[in-house]
Design a protein around this motif. Structure first.
Motif, short mmCIF file in Angstrom:
data_model
loop_
_atom_site.label_atom_id
_atom_site.label_comp_id
_atom_site.label_asym_id
_atom_site.label_seq_id
_atom_site.Cartn_x
_atom_site.Cartn_y
_atom_site.Cartn_z
N MET A 260 -18.07 5.09 9.70
CA MET A 260 -17.76 5.75 10.98
C MET A 260 -18.82 5.44 12.02
SD MET A 260 -15.62 7.50 12.59
CE MET A 260 -15.98 7.27 14.31
N ILE B 3 -18.36 2.05 13.41
CA ILE B 3 -17.34 2.04 14.47
C ILE B 3 -17.96 2.53 15.78
CG2 ILE B 3 -15.20 3.14 15.28
CD1 ILE B 3 -14.30 3.28 12.34
N PHE C 49 -10.62 5.86 15.33
CA PHE C 49 -10.83 4.72 16.24
C PHE C 49 -10.73 5.24 17.68
CE2 PHE C 49 -8.20 2.10 12.95
CZ PHE C 49 -9.23 2.17 12.05
N ASP D 204 -12.13 -3.92 11.27
CA ASP D 204 -12.40 -2.92 10.24
C ASP D 204 -11.70 -3.39 8.98
OD1 ASP D 204 -12.27 -0.75 8.51
OD2 ASP D 204 -12.23 0.71 10.14
N ILE E 56 -12.66 -2.52 5.81
CA ILE E 56 -13.29 -1.78 4.71
C ILE E 56 -12.42 -1.73 3.45
CG2 ILE E 56 -14.56 -0.33 6.39
CD1 ILE E 56 -12.94 2.04 5.28
N LYS F 258 -15.80 3.36 -0.10
CA LYS F 258 -14.55 3.23 -0.86
C LYS F 258 -14.73 2.39 -2.13
CE LYS F 258 -12.95 5.11 2.96
NZ LYS F 258 -12.21 6.33 3.25
#
Ligand code: PMP
Length: 391
Positions: free
Chosen positions: A101, A104, A128, A204, A206, A239
């Motif tokens: 986060m 971002i 986002f 992104d 991830i 993750k």
């Protein structure tokens, strides 16, 4: 209260409540509820990783540290990516952040100013937009469609959405919430367009290793980028290694931006706690089996939820190509937030309402299927019983 509110900046006032958190807060204390609303699994972090952090803490690694991350961790990231994508990476590309986060948030701080526009395919993870609004930027959503072959992004619509104020494209592939995964050809076309127009890409990726197509990893900008491309990669430990609560991620950027990024980290957080970074080194260097177990759990979970919902004519979905979410529609559903709250009360399961994910999300629900098979089967039985009761 209104006086306080009026004293806030326009961007502070513009931030919407996350619809995911609304349902989460409503149901978080329910006995026996199976939570499938958030993007995390049910396994705690493996001791191989947490012991390394505990040792570092006990060894007194409790001082201020490198803004961009400790060198062994940044070197381990370079080695990990070189292995994953079969091309060299340098530690100068990697900058540790407090979770994906914050990567971002920093990407947005670097390239988005007041009034700038970011083009974002939707349905999209609400954060986002939140990060962009918090900088005074605007989001232009490009709705994706759920067709016979899954969620699809119309590239012409994506490119047409870019106007004079557009500064960046936010490309999240594999996608949270839809599982949409860009093909190599689509990524190439997006990169060519961005180069041509001088736009940034916030990539992104991830969920890149949670991929159900051919190969071990989803198609990626990593394999086609040049060092001076305007690409900022958002990444996280959360993750792959079951580390959501650690709040540790990284921003991968062209090496020439290193000092600028160091300055930003200094004035945002001044860095990630040193002893946590020791856990990150262990994850990258010795945690291959841990990541593999997460990936296999997600693949099994995908099978369970898709098989359970397949027989229902009222339910619309496509087997996701990546990530660990199923975004499914229920025919006739018009208020997914109210229904998600009802599912808490009447079925004791927690789903994320599709309305939280922007255009194209309403009428849908998102299930996170990174959970034990037993829990998922029970949750699916509760959901399908509830659906049967609605008729
Ligand atoms: N990007 C996407 C697409 C996500 O789904 C998430 C988390 N749900 C993040 C970034 C943020 O990751 P982290 O939890 O490490 O902040």
């Amino acid at each position: 209260m209104s006086d306080l509110y009026d004293g806030l900046t326009r961007s502070a006032r513009s931030l919407p409540e996350s619809g995911i958190v609304t349902v989460f807060n409503y149901g978080r204390t329910r006995d026996g509820l199976i939570p499938l609303w958030a993007g995390e699994g049910d396994s705690p972090t493996d001791p191989l990783i947490s012991d390394a952090a505990t040792r570092a803490l006990q060894d007194g690694q409790t001082f201020y540290t490198y803004q961009r991350g400790i060198p062994p961790l940044r070197e381990a990231l370079a080695a990990y990516f070189a292995n994953l994508y079969g091309r060299p990476f340098s530690m100068e590309q990697f900058n540790l952040t407090c979770g994906g986060m914050q990567a971002i948030q920093m990407a947005v701080q670097l390239v988005i100013g007041d009034g700038d526009e970011v083009v974002v395919p939707a349905p999209a993870w609400p954060n986002f937009e939140g990060a962009i609004l918090s900088r005074g930027g605007h989001v232009r959503f490009v709705p994706m469609a759920l067709g016979e072959r899954g969620w699809a992004l119309d590239l012409d619509r994506l490119f047409d959405a870019c106007g004079p104020k557009t500064r960046a494209l936010f490309i999240n592939s594999p996608s949270n919430p839809s599982g949409w995964t860009a093909s190599a050809g689509e990524l190439r076309a997006i990169l060519d367009f961005a180069r041509d127009r001088g736009l940034w890409i916030i990539a992104d990726e991830i969920y890149g290793r949670f991929y159900y197509g051919d190969g071990d990893v989803a198609p990626s900008f990593q394999t086609i980028r040049e060092d001076d491309d305007r690409i900022l990669f958002v990444q996280t430990f959360s993750k792959n290694w079951a580390m959501t609560g650690w709040r540790m991620g990284w921003l991968q950027a062209p090496p020439s931006l290193g000092q600028i990024i160091e300055n930003h980290i200094q004035y945002n957080t001044s860095g990630v706690p040193t002893f946590l970074q020791a856990g990150g080194v262990a994850a990258l260097t010795d945690g291959a089996a841990i990541a593999q177990a997460q990936i296999e759990k997600a693949a099994d979970g995908r099978q369970i939820v898709c098989d359970a919902l397949q027989p229902y004519n009222r339910i619309r979905f496509a087997r996701p190509d990546g990530a660990f979410y199923l975004l499914f529609g229920i025919e006739g559903e018009t208020d997914s937030l109210q229904s998600a709250l009802k599912l808490v009360d009447e079925a004791n399961i927690g789903l994320a309402p599709g309305s939280a994910f922007g255009p194209g999300g309403e009428g849908h629900f998102r299930i996170c299927y990174l959970r034990s098979a037993d829990q998922l089967r029970t949750a699916m039985a509760r959901l399908t019983d509830w659906l049967d009761r609605q008729i």
